[in-house]
Write an enzyme that holds these catalytic residues in place. Structure first.
Site, mmCIF file in Angstrom:
data_model
loop_
_atom_site.group_PDB
_atom_site.id
_atom_site.type_symbol
_atom_site.label_atom_id
_atom_site.label_comp_id
_atom_site.label_asym_id
_atom_site.label_seq_id
_atom_site.Cartn_x
_atom_site.Cartn_y
_atom_site.Cartn_z
ATOM 1 N N GLU A 159 0.802 -1.214 0.000
ATOM 2 C CA GLU A 159 0.000 0.000 0.000
ATOM 3 C C GLU A 159 0.840 1.272 0.000
ATOM 4 O O GLU A 159 0.331 2.345 -0.297
ATOM 5 C CB GLU A 159 -0.933 0.006 1.198
ATOM 6 N N HIS A 160 2.093 1.173 0.353
ATOM 7 C CA HIS A 160 2.938 2.360 0.323
ATOM 8 C C HIS A 160 4.372 1.940 0.023
ATOM 9 O O HIS A 160 4.737 0.769 0.176
ATOM 10 C CB HIS A 160 2.882 3.125 1.657
#
Length: 306
Positions: A159-160
């Site tokens: 997600e990041h």
């Protein structure tokens, strides 16, 4: 372990052959348009979802992804978060699922911020941790949460990250090591991504290796502005499947009826599957997650459309 040099053609070929073998070993239909009957579900995000064994015994899923190994990277620390599930029982459940023909993958990353792979060294250290803690290794002093049970694959749920993250190094190292061991049992290397295309740099760098067996494209993220507009997910799906023709693509849906992005089964049947199944590299459906599915019984409909 010495730092990894840029992948040489021989090492890259070994990695590619390993993933091709993994694809051929699945019981799913090959790279052909139309239904596949394949449904992957994420498990491990809520203790009330029941055990891994129960998920596999439900008959609803053809693969389960345990989530998440959510801390790893530069600080040398590692953390597995399965939301309070009894880890001492998971190893036996993995074996039970495998006996029933349901492969079990370990997903790394997730929605937290405790992970990164800023260097070749950190990527190799993560591989070393995965190998010794969850797969075929046995380094003294390294705990094995699942005992002698080995998952069937690794899923990247990132997600990041930053463009410097070396998930490509991790992916190649995983694929080079046939870590399930034995003929016909190589690693299933997968990625679970946001709908919008092109992917974030750290995800794209990994996928550019060309060695991922499957990619799950989530079209249920309310924060994914690139796919919230009408018809936007279809354009993104076309771009994803065209960019990686050798990879099978799964359409990611949420089983949470209270979610803004929940899609009624009738609309999946009439509006989603007729679109996604036109692609030769359509693979099936991915559901988020077992807890919501247990509440809504969503998969009891979806498995017939997949």
């Amino acid at each position: 372990m010495t730092p990894l040099a840029p992948p040489r053609p021989a090492a890259y070929l070994l990695a590619l052959l390993s993933v091709v073998a993994a694809a051929l070993s699945l019981a799913a239909p090959g790279m052909a348009a139309g239904k596949t009957g394949q449904v992957t579900v994420f498990w491990g995000r809520n203790k009330a979802e029941g055990s891994l064994r129960e998920a596999c015994d439900s008959g609803m899923y053809t693969m389960v992804s345990m989530s998440f190994l959510d801390v790893f990277g530069a600080n040398g620390k590692y953390h597995l978060d399965l939301s309070g599930h009894d880890l001492s029982a998971v190893g036996a459940d993995i074996k039970h699922c495998q006996f029933k023909g349901v492969p079990v993958s370990l997903s790394i990353g997730g929605y937290g911020t405790g992970y990164s792979l800023p260097s070749n060294r950190s990527a190799l250290d993560l591989f070393d941790h995965l190998w010794n803690s969850y797969f075929g290794g046995s380094k003294p002093g390294v705990p094995r949460p699942f005992g002698d049970a080995w998952p069937d694959g690794v899923d990247l749920f990132l997600e990041h990250g930053t463009p410097a993250d070396r998930y490509d190094v991790l992916a190649i190292e995983l694929a080079k090591h046939n870590i399930r061991g034995g003929p016909g049992k190589p690693l299933h290397l997968t990625a679970t991504v946001r709908c919008g295309y092109p992917p974030a740099a750290h995800v794209g760098r990994a996928l550019a290796t060309g060695i991922f067996e499957r990619v799950h494209v989530r079209i249920y993220e309310e924060s994914d502005k690139a796919c919230n507009q009408y018809g936007a997910w279809e354009e993104a799906w076309d771009r994803w499947t065209a960019a990686y023709p050798a990879t099978r693509f799964f359409i990611g849906l949420t089983a949470d009826e209270k979610s803004y992005q929940w899609i009624h089964p009738k609309n999946v049947y009439y509006g989603i599957t007729p679109v996604v199944q036109k692609k030769d590299n359509y693979g099936g459906v991915m559901l988020w997650d077992r807890y919501f599915d247990k509440q809504s019984d969503y998969s009891s409909y979806i498995k017939y459309y997949a």
